[in-house]
Design an enzyme around this catalytic site. Structure first.
Site, PDB file in Angstrom:
ATOM      1  N   GLU A  23       0.845  -1.190   0.000  1.00 27.20           N
ATOM      2  CA  GLU A  23       0.000   0.000   0.000  1.00 27.20           C
ATOM      3  C   GLU A  23       0.887   1.250   0.000  1.00 27.20           C
ATOM      4  O   GLU A  23       0.432   2.342   0.298  1.00 27.20           O
ATOM      5  CB  GLU A  23      -0.952  -0.001   1.181  1.00 27.20           C
ATOM      6  CG  GLU A  23      -0.295  -0.079   2.534  1.00 27.20           C
ATOM      7  CD  GLU A  23      -1.283   0.148   3.668  1.00 27.20           C
ATOM      8  OE1 GLU A  23      -1.904   1.209   3.688  1.00 27.20           O
ATOM      9  OE2 GLU A  23      -1.427  -0.756   4.509  1.00 27.20           O
ATOM     10  N   HIS A  68      -2.276  -9.711  12.296  1.00 30.32           N
ATOM     11  CA  HIS A  68      -1.704  -8.474  11.772  1.00 30.32           C
ATOM     12  C   HIS A  68      -1.351  -7.592  12.977  1.00 30.32           C
ATOM     13  O   HIS A  68      -2.173  -7.416  13.878  1.00 30.32           O
ATOM     14  CB  HIS A  68      -2.719  -7.771  10.860  1.00 30.32           C
ATOM     15  CG  HIS A  68      -2.327  -6.350  10.559  1.00 30.32           C
ATOM     16  ND1 HIS A  68      -1.082  -6.029  10.045  1.00 30.32           N
ATOM     17  CD2 HIS A  68      -2.983  -5.172  10.733  1.00 30.32           C
ATOM     18  CE1 HIS A  68      -1.006  -4.710   9.901  1.00 30.32           C
ATOM     19  NE2 HIS A  68      -2.136  -4.171  10.313  1.00 30.32           N
ATOM     20  N   CYS A 116      -3.362  -3.297   4.581  1.00 31.51           N
ATOM     21  CA  CYS A 116      -2.438  -4.337   5.061  1.00 31.51           C
ATOM     22  C   CYS A 116      -2.852  -5.742   4.666  1.00 31.51           C
ATOM     23  O   CYS A 116      -2.141  -6.696   4.980  1.00 31.51           O
ATOM     24  CB  CYS A 116      -2.332  -4.289   6.578  1.00 31.51           C
ATOM     25  SG  CYS A 116      -1.807  -2.712   7.198  1.00 31.51           S
TER      26      CYS A 116
HETATM   27  P1  HMG Z   1      -2.658   7.185  21.364  1.00 30.76           P
HETATM   28  O1  HMG Z   1      -3.737   8.198  21.494  1.00 30.76           O
HETATM   29  O2  HMG Z   1      -1.273   7.673  21.178  1.00 30.76           O
HETATM   30  O3  HMG Z   1      -2.529   6.238  22.614  1.00 30.76           O
HETATM   31  O4  HMG Z   1      -3.069   6.247  20.170  1.00 30.76           O
HETATM   32  P2  HMG Z   1      -3.550   5.924  23.823  1.00 30.76           P
HETATM   33  O5  HMG Z   1      -3.676   7.100  24.684  1.00 30.76           O
HETATM   34  O6  HMG Z   1      -4.800   5.278  23.275  1.00 30.76           O
HETATM   35  O7  HMG Z   1      -2.672   4.840  24.573  1.00 30.76           O
HETATM   36  C1  HMG Z   1      -2.370   3.627  23.958  1.00 30.76           C
HETATM   37  C2  HMG Z   1      -2.353   2.547  25.034  1.00 30.76           C
HETATM   38  O8  HMG Z   1      -1.240   2.823  25.910  1.00 30.76           O
HETATM   39  C3  HMG Z   1      -3.599   2.533  25.932  1.00 30.76           C
HETATM   40  O9  HMG Z   1      -3.848   1.169  26.253  1.00 30.76           O
HETATM   41  C4  HMG Z   1      -3.138   3.283  27.177  1.00 30.76           C
HETATM   42  O10 HMG Z   1      -3.872   2.931  28.340  1.00 30.76           O
HETATM   43  C5  HMG Z   1      -1.698   2.827  27.275  1.00 30.76           C
HETATM   44  P3  HMG Z   1      -5.240   0.469  25.866  1.00 30.76           P
HETATM   45  O11 HMG Z   1      -6.300   1.251  26.520  1.00 30.76           O
HETATM   46  O12 HMG Z   1      -5.360   0.575  24.360  1.00 30.76           O
HETATM   47  O13 HMG Z   1      -5.065  -0.936  26.299  1.00 30.76           O
HETATM   48  N1  HMG Z   1      -0.821   3.738  28.019  1.00 30.76           N
HETATM   49  C6  HMG Z   1       0.125   3.315  28.869  1.00 30.76           C
HETATM   50  N2  HMG Z   1       0.470   2.085  29.287  1.00 30.76           N
HETATM   51  C7  HMG Z   1       1.499   1.991  30.191  1.00 30.76           C
HETATM   52  N3  HMG Z   1       2.145   3.071  30.699  1.00 30.76           N
HETATM   53  C8  HMG Z   1       1.829   4.321  30.305  1.00 30.76           C
HETATM   54  C9  HMG Z   1       0.768   4.474  29.359  1.00 30.76           C
HETATM   55  N4  HMG Z   1       0.200   5.550  28.751  1.00 30.76           N
HETATM   56  C10 HMG Z   1      -0.757   5.081  27.933  1.00 30.76           C
HETATM   57  N5  HMG Z   1       2.489   5.361  30.810  1.00 30.76           N
HETATM   58  C11 HMG Z   1      -3.072   4.530  18.562  1.00 30.76           C
HETATM   59  C12 HMG Z   1      -2.692   4.902  19.986  1.00 30.76           C
HETATM   60  C13 HMG Z   1      -2.738   3.059  18.329  1.00 30.76           C
HETATM   61  C14 HMG Z   1      -4.562   4.758  18.341  1.00 30.76           C
HETATM   62  C15 HMG Z   1      -2.238   5.406  17.580  1.00 30.76           C
HETATM   63  O14 HMG Z   1      -0.886   5.101  17.704  1.00 30.76           O
HETATM   64  C16 HMG Z   1      -2.638   5.262  16.121  1.00 30.76           C
HETATM   65  O15 HMG Z   1      -3.554   5.941  15.662  1.00 30.76           O
HETATM   66  N6  HMG Z   1      -1.917   4.385  15.336  1.00 30.76           N
HETATM   67  C17 HMG Z   1      -2.210   4.161  13.914  1.00 30.76           C
HETATM   68  C18 HMG Z   1      -3.498   3.379  13.700  1.00 30.76           C
HETATM   69  C19 HMG Z   1      -3.379   1.937  14.081  1.00 30.76           C
HETATM   70  O16 HMG Z   1      -2.309   1.384  14.186  1.00 30.76           O
HETATM   71  N7  HMG Z   1      -4.543   1.280  14.238  1.00 30.76           N
HETATM   72  C20 HMG Z   1      -4.596  -0.131  14.538  1.00 30.76           C
HETATM   73  C21 HMG Z   1      -5.815  -0.827  13.952  1.00 30.76           C
HETATM   74  S1  HMG Z   1      -6.010  -0.494  12.210  1.00 30.76           S
HETATM   75  C22 HMG Z   1      -4.836  -1.523  11.434  1.00 30.76           C
HETATM   76  O17 HMG Z   1      -4.273  -2.396  12.031  1.00 30.76           O
HETATM   77  C23 HMG Z   1      -4.544  -1.246  10.006  1.00 30.76           C
HETATM   78  C24 HMG Z   1      -3.256  -0.519   9.726  1.00 30.76           C
HETATM   79  O18 HMG Z   1      -2.162  -1.406   9.889  1.00 30.76           O
HETATM   80  C25 HMG Z   1      -3.269   0.065   8.309  1.00 30.76           C
HETATM   81  C26 HMG Z   1      -3.610  -0.847   7.151  1.00 30.76           C
HETATM   82  O19 HMG Z   1      -4.427  -1.750   7.207  1.00 30.76           O
HETATM   83  O20 HMG Z   1      -3.064  -0.554   6.095  1.00 30.76           O
HETATM   84  C27 HMG Z   1      -3.027   0.643  10.661  1.00 30.76           C
END
Ligand code: HMG
Length: 399
Positions: free
Chosen positions: A88, A242, A120
């Site tokens: 992609e 994935h 993906c």
């Molecule tokens: P964010 O806002 O940076 O993080 O976004 P958050 O505030 O949601 O925190 C993440 C986790 O860390 C949470 O845990 C927090 O509690 C924890 P959860 O509630 O999820 O279990 N946390 C901590 N833990 C320990 N100590 C600390 C601490 N602070 C927070 N101090 C997000 C995270 C993944 C949403 C962001 O990075 C993002 O948007 N990433 C890109 C999108 C993505 O990867 N999505 C995944 C599903 S879609 C997919 O897989 C397809 C993709 O590969 C593309 C394709 O298909 O081509 C992306």
């Protein structure tokens, strides 16, 4: 020479699997320091330690060519009549990136090449299409090559989930690593959870929405898998999900476990998935390659013999399409693993400080067709040498 129509192979699947990644890496501790946040958010919260960062003279073609060349060095080219390139991170709207790979690795003209796209997911589609071709003519082999660079804007919440890697697979009858089983469960739904319009080099994402979309789609694929007569959840020795970040695999596994009437504790989920996550924790998201990086990680790092084990693959591509299927690990698979090679490509990456990473992230290619040469930085066997007259140029770094 083709086999007679009546002959069907005993099994079809993955005979060899080779990975490639970048010249540079960024430790997520350095990103957390720069952002002034607790590094545990990355190491624990999303389950990532390091991400691969491409040098200016690396791209999806150079990574893919490196992984494919390793497959060919070991297996030769006999029987290969198709190369399916899943990505992609396309470098051209018309020409398949696979055609550059075809030339760089010296495949003969009697090989068809095409590029497939669905976020993906497309490497899994490529694998299934390859199996279809081989079922029709078991003397043929297919190269399935997945190569991607995950890029989000600096300062965005997706930034910590970047990465880059390629996975090249030789798919054939009577495979040495994993025989792919029928049925497969599939699921498609039009969702805007993650996308990259043609005019952007970084993806747009609804982070929290994408997690829900992933779980919903994997659940749908699993339900379809069972409806098609698939094996029970508890019969899987391991499942490779994935992994946009490794914690996502834990969320997905728990989701399927609950659907199967189980209620595993977080430590049980972590334990069950640990071997599938080792490489992705250190590479980051590699989009199409990610689920096959997880498979390589499982096979390379599992302490014990997986011969005869049923392994699940749970593939997700935003937008969205998901597929769940199983495979059986083959006798003698350990003789075909590339444990040292994979360890070496992960360990040899040069760490970047945050400033150098930002400079690389902001580097863009000219769009006016002028002559442009990239600095020689990669230690990989192929490099993106630059552009001229709107054409990309590649070269070998070694004879
Ligand atoms: P964010 O806002 O940076 O993080 O976004 P958050 O505030 O949601 O925190 C993440 C986790 O860390 C949470 O845990 C927090 O509690 C924890 P959860 O509630 O999820 O279990 N946390 C901590 N833990 C320990 N100590 C600390 C601490 N602070 C927070 N101090 C997000 C995270 C993944 C949403 C962001 O990075 C993002 O948007 N990433 C890109 C999108 C993505 O990867 N999505 C995944 C599903 S879609 C997919 O897989 C397809 C993709 O590969 C593309 C394709 O298909 O081509 C992306």
């Amino acid at each position: 020479m083709s086999q007679p129509e009546s002959v069907t192979p005993a099994s079809i699947g993955i005979h060899d699997l080779a990975l490639a990644t970048s010249h540079y890496r960024l430790d997520l501790g350095a990103l957390a320091d720069h952002q002034g946040i607790d590094p545990a958010k990355y190491s624990v919260g999303i389950g990532q330690d390091v991400m691969s960062v491409l040098a200016p003279d690396e791209d999806i073609v150079t990574m893919a060519a490196e992984a494919t060349a390793r497959i060919l060095e070991r297996n030769g080219m006999d029987g290969i009549r198709t190369l399916l390139f899943a990505t992609e991170s396309g470098i051209d709207q018309s020409k398949s990136a696979g055609v550059y790979v075809h030339q760089l690795v010296g495949l003969p003209e009697t090989v068809r090449v095409v590029e497939l796209k669905q976020a993906c997911y497309s490497a899994t589609a490529a694998l299934q299409f390859a199996i279809g071709l081989i079922a029709r003519d078991p003397s043929q082999k297919v190269l399935v090559v997945a190569s991607d660079v995950a890029r989000y804007d600096l300062g965005s919440s997706g930034e910590s989930t970047q990465g880059a890697a390629a996975a090249a697979m030789l798919v054939q009858a009577n495979p040495g690593l994993m025989a792919v089983a029928n049925p497969a469960g599939v699921f498609t739904q039009d969702v805007m959870d993650f996308w990259r319009p043609n005019y952007r080099s970084t993806a747009l994402v609804d982070g929290k929405g994408s997690i829900k979309a992933y779980l919903n789609a994997i659940g749908g694929a699993w339900t379809d898998y069972l409806n098609q007569g698939g094996a029970p959840f508890e019969s899987f020795a391991s499942i490779c999900y994935h992994q946009p970040f490794t914690k996502m695999a834990s969320k997905a596994h728990r989701h399927l476990a609950v659907m199967a009437g189980q209620n595993p504790a977080p430590a049980e989920v972590a334990d069950y998935l640990a071997d599938t996550m080792r490489y992705n924790r250190l590479i980051g998201n590699s989009y199409t390659a990610s689920v096959y990086v997880a498979l390589a990680s499982l096979l390379d790092t599992h302490d014990g013999d997986l011969t005869g084990a049923r392994v699940g693959l749970a593939s997700y591509g935003s937008g969205s399409v998901a597929e769940f299927f199983g495979g059986v690990i083959q006798p003698g698979y350990r003789d075909l693993l590339r444990v040292q090679e994979h360890r070496s490509i992960i360990e040899r990456r040069i760490p970047l400080d945050h400033t150098a990473y930002e400079v690389l992230h902001k580097t863009t290619l000219p769009e006016d067709g002028r002559e442009y040469r990239t600095a020689a930085e990669t230690t990989g066997p192929f490099r993106f040498a630059g552009m001229g007259e709107h054409m990309r140029r590649y070269e070998r770094t070694t004879d």
